[in-house]
Scaffold this active site. Sequence first.
Site, short mmCIF file in Angstrom:
data_model
loop_
_atom_site.label_atom_id
_atom_site.label_comp_id
_atom_site.label_asym_id
_atom_site.label_seq_id
_atom_site.Cartn_x
_atom_site.Cartn_y
_atom_site.Cartn_z
N GLY A 1 49.52 44.97 42.40
CA GLY A 1 49.36 43.60 42.93
C GLY A 1 50.63 43.12 43.61
N CYS B 1 40.97 43.34 31.43
CA CYS B 1 42.17 42.58 31.77
C CYS B 1 42.27 41.31 30.92
CB CYS B 1 42.20 42.25 33.26
SG CYS B 1 40.65 41.55 33.85
N LYS C 1 37.23 50.03 48.54
CA LYS C 1 37.65 51.30 47.94
C LYS C 1 37.51 51.25 46.43
CE LYS C 1 41.52 52.95 46.48
NZ LYS C 1 41.05 53.77 45.34
N GLY D 1 43.40 45.03 39.67
CA GLY D 1 44.08 46.22 39.16
C GLY D 1 45.37 45.83 38.47
N SER D 2 46.34 46.73 38.52
CA SER D 2 47.57 46.51 37.76
C SER D 2 48.48 45.49 38.45
CB SER D 2 48.32 47.83 37.60
OG SER D 2 48.70 48.31 38.88
N THR D 3 49.31 44.85 37.67
CA THR D 3 50.26 43.88 38.22
C THR D 3 51.24 44.58 39.15
OG1 THR D 3 49.99 42.39 36.35
CG2 THR D 3 52.05 42.21 37.57
N GLU E 1 50.70 45.10 28.60
CA GLU E 1 49.27 45.39 28.55
C GLU E 1 49.08 46.85 28.13
OE1 GLU E 1 47.17 45.32 32.40
OE2 GLU E 1 45.70 44.04 31.40
P1 NAI Z 1 46.04 50.61 39.71
O1 NAI Z 1 46.44 49.20 39.92
O2 NAI Z 1 46.94 51.69 40.19
O3 NAI Z 1 44.62 50.87 40.39
C1 NAI Z 1 43.71 49.89 40.80
C2 NAI Z 1 43.20 50.20 42.20
O4 NAI Z 1 44.27 50.06 43.14
C3 NAI Z 1 42.67 51.62 42.38
O5 NAI Z 1 41.56 51.58 43.24
C4 NAI Z 1 43.84 52.32 43.06
O6 NAI Z 1 43.45 53.44 43.82
C5 NAI Z 1 44.38 51.23 43.94
N1 NAI Z 1 45.78 51.37 44.35
C6 NAI Z 1 46.78 52.04 43.73
N2 NAI Z 1 47.93 51.91 44.42
C7 NAI Z 1 47.66 51.14 45.50
C8 NAI Z 1 48.46 50.62 46.57
N3 NAI Z 1 49.75 50.89 46.67
N4 NAI Z 1 47.85 49.83 47.49
C9 NAI Z 1 46.55 49.53 47.39
N5 NAI Z 1 45.75 50.00 46.41
C10 NAI Z 1 46.30 50.78 45.45
O7 NAI Z 1 45.75 50.78 38.16
P2 NAI Z 1 45.76 52.13 37.29
O8 NAI Z 1 46.94 52.98 37.66
O9 NAI Z 1 44.43 52.73 37.36
O10 NAI Z 1 46.00 51.55 35.82
C11 NAI Z 1 47.31 51.26 35.37
C12 NAI Z 1 47.32 50.03 34.50
O11 NAI Z 1 46.91 48.90 35.26
C13 NAI Z 1 46.36 50.06 33.33
O12 NAI Z 1 46.91 50.72 32.25
C14 NAI Z 1 46.16 48.59 33.08
O13 NAI Z 1 47.21 48.09 32.29
C15 NAI Z 1 46.23 47.97 34.45
N6 NAI Z 1 44.89 47.73 35.03
C16 NAI Z 1 44.42 46.46 35.05
C17 NAI Z 1 43.16 46.21 35.53
C18 NAI Z 1 42.58 44.85 35.53
O14 NAI Z 1 41.38 44.70 35.46
N7 NAI Z 1 43.38 43.83 35.71
C19 NAI Z 1 42.29 47.29 36.00
C20 NAI Z 1 42.90 48.59 36.02
C21 NAI Z 1 44.15 48.77 35.52
#
Ligand code: NAI
Length: 482
Positions: free
Chosen positions: A238, A289, A181, A233-235, A386
């Site tokens: 995670g 990240c 996804k 993605g976000s902590t 972050e």
């Molecule tokens: P997010 O962690 O919500 O999104 C990442 C992915 O997870 C997306 O595909 C989203 O649809 C999916 N997702 C969301 N909720 C989920 C759940 N409950 N179960 C499974 N999948 C789920 O990140 P978001 O809201 O886009 O960004 C928020 C913050 O996260 C950013 O400001 C940044 O600080 C951090 N982030 C860190 C990343 C990294 O590379 N480590 C990448 C993106 C965001």
Amino acid sequence: MTFEYAPAPESRSIVSIKPKYGHFINGSFVSGKKHFPTINPATEEILSHIALGGLSDVDKAVIAAQKAYTKTWSKLSGKERGKYLYRIARILQERAREFAVLETLDNGKPIRETRDIDIPLVAAHFFYHAGWADKLDYAGLGHSPKAFGVAGQIIPWNFPLLMLAWKVAPALATGNTVVLKPAETTSLTALLFAEVCQQAELPDGVVNIVTGDGSTGAAIVNHPGIHKIAFTGSTDVGKKIARAIASTEKKATLELGGKGANIVFDDAPVDETVEGIVNGIFFNQGHVCCAGSRLIVQESIADEIIEKLKVRMAKIRVGDPLDKNTDLGAINSKEQLVKIKELSAIGDSEGAERWSPQCNLSNKGYWFAPTIFTGVTQAHRIAQEEIFGPVLSVLTFRTPQEAMDKANNTPFGLSAGIWSEKGSRIFWASQHLKAGVIWANTFNKFDPASPFGGYKESGWGREGGRHGLAAYLKNGKESGSN
Ligand code: NAI
Ligand code: MG
């Protein structure tokens, strides 16, 4: 004398975007029920409408992936799997410009980066893993290592196609099939990748792509047919995933947030260091990240470094991501811009001093000027959380030990940088830093052969290299983190 840059926009005529997309399941595009818009964050133009995957879409994708695993993919030799990976890599190279333009349109990152960094690294990941497919028995990963079956993969928006490559290439090389996804704001290159799978004649169901939001991601995580989860993605998310799989047999790798320390000692080469600081925090609008989002600089040279950094920052070109001269593109989404603004306002209110060069930012789209905060202390939220944007927090130190203590004083442990002329100091510091990736006299360098991942709240496991393969094999010896 200052030269003005004439606009040098890359043509977008190479991409053709459909008005609406469905999911890619069992080798075909199938229509979705509900849709949501995906926009160009530089202009707010609606590019297309993306399907919002529900439980039944995820279920169909998992069934297709299971069938492909048992009937086809698990029966192929590693050598045959490798051929598909090579084919995908070659097609990605042939269509590199198309992917670069599409990624820039949908994500907002500069064409210079998609063209020179994202897409070449994507192809490199497939080439690298193609080479592993027939050598797993000899890689020290245990005797005859076995795939899990279906891997569920959830990726973010900051490096959309590159994160897909980090996930799909090792999964296929090790003999798994996948349900992936993409992030809600950046699905288009994943859907173009689906076309590449068709073009490469990858057997149906080996790669399935279901678009959607967090609920779609959660449906993948919770599906009983999925045995391995790979998430970036976000902590916060995670942690949710870790909780969701806690009482199951599912295995997971989690690549989460970071607050990387870029540590500058008094013997660092000043001009190179300033370039490295800029690359560390302003690459990809700081949506990285492993960004070097905390500059930890020795007090005796702090004034000189900051002065030169400001001169250099004034030369960063912010604007049209499709312009080949642009250094800093658009912020990926309105939500992310709000978050960057909020955390920066907290920096102001906590007493740090904000500085940005003069920038003419467009009224349309989402923009944030490159910014530094000086006078930051460890207690400030901008030193702990972050920001995920082009915002650098500057702290100082007097002794090397103090630099280590400050660098390690966050809940994260993903990346760090060391700038010093002395090899002995670099080795000493790298032994004291709790970070999964440490660069010396450079920053933000990536290679498919190099394992990537973090300690503490930065996640579990490693991606890339031999370590990354282990995470996709049942008896693969997991490399340690945490
Ligand atoms: P997010 O962690 O919500 O999104 C990442 C992915 O997870 C997306 O595909 C989203 O649809 C999916 N997702 C969301 N909720 C989920 C759940 N409950 N179960 C499974 N999948 C789920 O990140 P978001 O809201 O886009 O960004 C928020 C913050 O996260 C950013 O400001 C940044 O600080 C951090 N982030 C860190 C990343 C990294 O590379 N480590 C990448 C993106 C965001
Ligand atoms: Mg978009």
